[in-house]
Design an enzyme around this catalytic site. Structure first.
Site, PDB file in Angstrom:
ATOM      1  N   LYS A  71       2.444  12.085  11.129  1.00 37.89           N
ATOM      2  CA  LYS A  71       1.843  12.192   9.787  1.00 37.89           C
ATOM      3  C   LYS A  71       1.025  13.483   9.686  1.00 37.89           C
ATOM      4  O   LYS A  71       1.369  14.468  10.343  1.00 37.89           O
ATOM      5  CB  LYS A  71       1.026  10.931   9.469  1.00 37.89           C
ATOM      6  CG  LYS A  71       1.849   9.655   9.668  1.00 37.89           C
ATOM      7  CD  LYS A  71       1.228   8.433   9.079  1.00 37.89           C
ATOM      8  CE  LYS A  71       2.137   7.237   9.331  1.00 37.89           C
ATOM      9  NZ  LYS A  71       1.672   6.019   8.698  1.00 37.89           N
ATOM     10  N   GLU A  79       4.645   6.374   2.249  1.00 35.74           N
ATOM     11  CA  GLU A  79       3.530   7.229   1.789  1.00 35.74           C
ATOM     12  C   GLU A  79       4.050   8.299   0.830  1.00 35.74           C
ATOM     13  O   GLU A  79       3.360   8.693  -0.103  1.00 35.74           O
ATOM     14  CB  GLU A  79       2.798   7.824   3.004  1.00 35.74           C
ATOM     15  CG  GLU A  79       1.988   6.746   3.710  1.00 35.74           C
ATOM     16  CD  GLU A  79       1.797   6.938   5.203  1.00 35.74           C
ATOM     17  OE1 GLU A  79       2.031   8.045   5.719  1.00 35.74           O
ATOM     18  OE2 GLU A  79       1.413   5.951   5.865  1.00 35.74           O
ATOM     19  N   GLU A 103       9.957  -0.619   7.155  1.00 37.37           N
ATOM     20  CA  GLU A 103       8.510  -0.542   7.339  1.00 37.37           C
ATOM     21  C   GLU A 103       7.824  -1.302   6.216  1.00 37.37           C
ATOM     22  O   GLU A 103       7.621  -0.753   5.123  1.00 37.37           O
ATOM     23  CB  GLU A 103       8.050   0.925   7.302  1.00 37.37           C
ATOM     24  CG  GLU A 103       8.677   1.796   8.362  1.00 37.37           C
ATOM     25  CD  GLU A 103       7.806   3.007   8.676  1.00 37.37           C
ATOM     26  OE1 GLU A 103       7.376   3.120   9.821  1.00 37.37           O
ATOM     27  OE2 GLU A 103       7.538   3.801   7.772  1.00 37.37           O
ATOM     28  N   GLY A 121      -0.287   1.064   9.508  1.00 38.68           N
ATOM     29  CA  GLY A 121      -1.650   1.526   9.750  1.00 38.68           C
ATOM     30  C   GLY A 121      -2.698   0.447   9.586  1.00 38.68           C
ATOM     31  O   GLY A 121      -3.891   0.728   9.554  1.00 38.68           O
ATOM     32  N   SER A 171       2.539  -0.683  12.601  1.00 43.74           N
ATOM     33  CA  SER A 171       1.645  -1.158  13.663  1.00 43.74           C
ATOM     34  C   SER A 171       2.392  -1.613  14.917  1.00 43.74           C
ATOM     35  O   SER A 171       1.995  -2.585  15.563  1.00 43.74           O
ATOM     36  CB  SER A 171       0.717  -2.263  13.147  1.00 43.74           C
ATOM     37  OG  SER A 171      -0.093  -1.765  12.087  1.00 43.74           O
TER      38      SER A 171
HETATM   39  P1  PGA Z   1       1.814   2.842  12.004  1.00 41.44           P
HETATM   40  O1  PGA Z   1       2.707   3.774  11.044  1.00 41.44           O
HETATM   41  O2  PGA Z   1       2.543   2.706  13.312  1.00 41.44           O
HETATM   42  O3  PGA Z   1       0.510   3.606  12.144  1.00 41.44           O
HETATM   43  O4  PGA Z   1       1.636   1.547  11.318  1.00 41.44           O
HETATM   44  C1  PGA Z   1       4.107   3.644  10.999  1.00 41.44           C
HETATM   45  C2  PGA Z   1       4.676   4.584   9.979  1.00 41.44           C
HETATM   46  O5  PGA Z   1       4.072   4.762   8.912  1.00 41.44           O
HETATM   47  O6  PGA Z   1       5.741   5.198  10.187  1.00 41.44           O
END
Ligand code: PGA
Length: 259
Positions: free
Chosen positions: A11, A100, A170, A176, A216
């Site tokens: 990210k 996102e 996802e 997150g 996560s």
């Molecule tokens: P995360 O993010 O492992 O921090 O939950 C996964 C992603 O957004 O690809």
């Protein structure tokens, strides 16, 4: 047989020096570990750190990826980065349609589909993200939402060869947040996505396509998630910024692949 892919989505994190040391640590361990042929791994740093990370990965089997690409090939599109530029910078994969990007930058399925086509034309393998928001799951709409995303984002793509897409399921409520989908919830959705791909593409392509779980995934839950029949790897955000956590997830994949 489908390979497992563990891809790190950094990210908008890492300054140049952090990116270099993180990539060096991952690369060092992954070459020493001699990754078996059933497991692949990739890291996706921010654009400006790609060249540095590429140099740090030399000699390892870690693939280089980006987190986004333009749907345009070239021209007057200030601030955009084309898929061809990413290929020239050493990328072999690119994350497209991350939630996102859909949520904060207005990307819709038609744009994600156009980006996938541009990525494939440039020789990149797209990692295409789909997943429902919390309120959609609470209303029992998760299958409808994901079906629309799958059909809208993935129709008409090449399904054979090195640019065949990988899908990442996802659930937005798990990204997150530390709140992971249970292995059963994830497996149900992955099997559903594969059934959609049978109709959209072909039974053969559906069977051959990797479907990653993201949201996560951590060292302590990776093995159980990766052990599900239709989960073919992970897209890792937070835990990919910590080399030892990321390596522990790769190790879990190796154990699952060779159980
Ligand atoms: P995360 O993010 O492992 O921090 O939950 C996964 C992603 O957004 O690809």
């Amino acid at each position: 047989m489908r390979k497992l892919l563990i891809a790190g989505n950094w990210k908008m994190n890492t300054l140049l020096d952090d990116a270099q040391s993180l990539a060096e640590e991952v690369a060092h361990k992954v070459s020493a570990r001699d990754l078996p042929s059933g497991v692949e791994t990739a890291v996706c740093p921010p654009f400006v750190n790609l060249a540095t990370v590429r140099a740090a990965l030399v000699g390892s089997s870690v693939l280089l990826g980006a987190q986004n690409a333009s749907d345009k090939a070239s021209g007057a599109y200030t601030g955009e980065v084309s898929a061809q530029m990413l290929a020239a910078a050493g990328c072999s994969v690119v994350i497209l349609g991350h939630s996102e990007r859909r949520q904060y930058f207005g990307e819709d399925d038609a744009l994600v589909n156009a980006k996938c086509r541009a990525a494939q034309a440039a020789g990149l393998r797209p990692i295409v993200c789909v997943g429902e928001r919390l309120e959609e799951r609470e209303q029992g709409k998760q299958n409808d939402v994901v079906a629309a995303q799958v059909r809208g984002s993935l129709s008409g793509l090449k399904t054979e060869g090195p640019t065949a897409p990988v899908i990442a399921y996802e659930p937005v409520w798990a990204i997150g947040t530390g709140r992971t989908a249970t292995p059963d919830q994830a497996q149900d959705m992955h099997a559903f996505i594969r059934s959609l791909l049978r109709d959209l593409w072909s039974p053969h392509a559906a069977d051959a396509t990797g479907i990653l779980y993201g949201g996560s995934m951590k060292p302590d839950n990776a093995k159980e998630l990766l052990g599900q029949a239709d989960i073919d790897g992970g897209l890792i955000g937070g835990a990919s910024l910590d080399a030892s956590a990321f390596l522990a997830i790769i190790q879990a994949a190796v154990e699952v692949a060779y159980a």
